[in-house]
Design an enzyme around this catalytic site. Structure first.
Site, short mmCIF file in Angstrom:
data_model
loop_
_atom_site.label_atom_id
_atom_site.label_comp_id
_atom_site.label_asym_id
_atom_site.label_seq_id
_atom_site.Cartn_x
_atom_site.Cartn_y
_atom_site.Cartn_z
N ASN A 13 0.87 -1.18 0.00
CA ASN A 13 0.00 0.00 0.00
C ASN A 13 0.90 1.22 0.00
O ASN A 13 1.51 1.55 1.02
CB ASN A 13 -0.89 -0.03 1.26
CG ASN A 13 -1.74 1.22 1.41
OD1 ASN A 13 -1.79 2.05 0.50
ND2 ASN A 13 -2.39 1.34 2.55
N LYS A 15 0.05 4.23 -0.21
CA LYS A 15 -0.60 5.38 0.42
C LYS A 15 -0.40 6.62 -0.48
O LYS A 15 -0.44 6.50 -1.69
CB LYS A 15 -0.09 5.58 1.85
CG LYS A 15 -0.20 4.26 2.65
CD LYS A 15 0.06 4.43 4.11
CE LYS A 15 -0.08 3.07 4.81
NZ LYS A 15 0.05 3.16 6.26
N HIS A 97 -9.45 1.14 5.11
CA HIS A 97 -8.16 1.32 5.81
C HIS A 97 -8.37 2.27 6.99
O HIS A 97 -9.17 3.21 6.89
CB HIS A 97 -7.11 1.87 4.85
CG HIS A 97 -5.72 1.81 5.40
ND1 HIS A 97 -5.28 2.73 6.34
CD2 HIS A 97 -4.70 0.95 5.18
CE1 HIS A 97 -4.02 2.41 6.67
NE2 HIS A 97 -3.65 1.35 5.98
N GLU A 99 -6.72 4.67 7.98
CA GLU A 99 -6.49 6.08 7.62
C GLU A 99 -7.71 6.66 6.90
O GLU A 99 -8.01 7.84 7.06
CB GLU A 99 -5.21 6.18 6.77
CG GLU A 99 -3.97 5.94 7.63
CD GLU A 99 -2.78 5.35 6.90
OE1 GLU A 99 -2.75 5.38 5.66
OE2 GLU A 99 -1.87 4.85 7.59
N GLU A 167 -5.05 -4.87 10.63
CA GLU A 167 -4.02 -3.85 10.83
C GLU A 167 -4.29 -3.09 12.13
O GLU A 167 -5.12 -2.16 12.16
CB GLU A 167 -4.03 -2.84 9.67
CG GLU A 167 -3.72 -3.46 8.32
CD GLU A 167 -3.18 -2.43 7.33
OE1 GLU A 167 -2.17 -2.74 6.70
OE2 GLU A 167 -3.75 -1.33 7.22
N GLY A 173 2.99 2.16 10.80
CA GLY A 173 3.99 3.21 10.65
C GLY A 173 4.72 3.58 11.93
O GLY A 173 5.38 4.61 12.00
N SER A 212 3.80 -2.25 10.28
CA SER A 212 5.25 -2.33 10.52
C SER A 212 5.86 -3.67 10.11
O SER A 212 6.78 -4.15 10.75
CB SER A 212 5.58 -1.99 11.98
OG SER A 212 5.21 -0.65 12.27
P1 13P Z 1 3.31 0.30 7.56
O1 13P Z 1 3.79 -1.00 6.94
O2 13P Z 1 4.05 1.48 7.05
O3 13P Z 1 3.27 0.18 9.06
O4 13P Z 1 1.78 0.50 7.07
C1 13P Z 1 0.89 -0.55 7.20
C2 13P Z 1 -0.35 -0.17 6.46
O5 13P Z 1 -1.11 0.67 6.89
C3 13P Z 1 -0.62 -0.88 5.20
O6 13P Z 1 -1.91 -0.63 4.75
#
Ligand code: 13P
Length: 252
Positions: A13, A15, A97, A99, A167, A173, A212
């Protein structure tokens, strides 16, 4: 869809990262895995879906979106329909997601409507769930995940194309990862919950872990009960990093 959904899936992803120059990371990855034994997916920003799909045509790497609208078309400025994602070359779409839930107020109900739209357009939806740190510390994790799964999946779910991603919000992150026991507890519970609702067909729904994931921790995560792959953010941006995660999944 070009291929049927992969049972084991390494999904990236991107983002809100990446411009045209970043497509070289995708083509490098394709050169590293000409005949992968697992599914490999990259979900770039919407502007890169069509050029990435073109750059990867003839490769085994699939392309996906990061969101879609619930409606097939209409007056929805700035939104993208599931059919438009297919038209651009996408086979998958990430939905719900954390976010999107936090930044755009997406509710379980909205995610369920988008998931239905994805099924109808022929996309594989990757439906995301996950608890906040506050919820985990309050001992609410399994209740939160069960509730999100119940609300975010339509009754008319297509078990042949559905993918779920767990997640934990606090692991995204941050470099923080749940213990393998914590991941197994949630993934086992998701499997049980999905079978209870949809029947034995739910045994083959890929359950991805996200938060992560790095080349250094991927192998142990992939060896964990009911983990069928990963949804990777930061470590999916560079072929040098993501390739280590793909290799770990191939070896799992
Ligand atoms: P990270 O791998 O950067 O922690 O992000 C995970 C994520 O949100 C994937 O959709």
């Amino acid at each position: 869809m070009a291929d049927s959904k992969a049972r084991k899936l390494a999904a990236g992803n991107w983002k809100m990262n990446g411009v045209k120059a970043s497509l070289s990371e995708a083509t490098t990855l394709a050169e590293m895995f000409p005949t992968p034994t697992v599914g490999i997916l990259l979900c770039p920003p919407a502007t890169l879906i069509a050029p990435m799909a073109a750059a990867l045509s003839g490769s085994k790497i699939r392309v996906g979106g990061q969101d879609c609208h619930a409606k097939p078309s209409g007056a929805h400025t700035g939104d993208i329909s599931a059919a438009a994602l297919v038209d651009a070359g996408a086979d998958y779409v990430i939905l719900g997601h954390s976010e999107r839930r936090a930044d755009h107020g997406e509710t379980d109900h909205m995610v369920a409507e988008k998931t239905l739209a994805a099924f109808m357009a022929g996309l594989s939806p990757i439906v995301c769930v996950g608890e906040t740190l506050e919820q985990r510390e309050a001992g609410e994790t399994l209740d939160v995940i069960r509730h999100q799964l119940a609300g975010s999946l339509p009754n008319a779910s297509d078990l042949d194309t559905l993918v779920i991603a767990y997640e934990p919000v606090w692991a995204i992150g941050t470099g923080k990862v749940p213990t393998l026991e914590q991941i197994a507890e949630v993934h086992d519970d998701m499997r049980t919950t999905l079978i209870a609702r949809f029947g034995d067909g739910a045994t083959s729904i890929p359950l991805l872990y996200g938060g992560s994931v790095k080349p250094s921790n991927a192998a142990e995560i992939f060896a964990t009960s009911n983990v069928d792959g990963a949804l990777v953010g930061g470590a999916s941006l560079k072929a040098a990093d993501f390739s280590g995660i793909v290799t770990a999944l191939q070896n799992a």
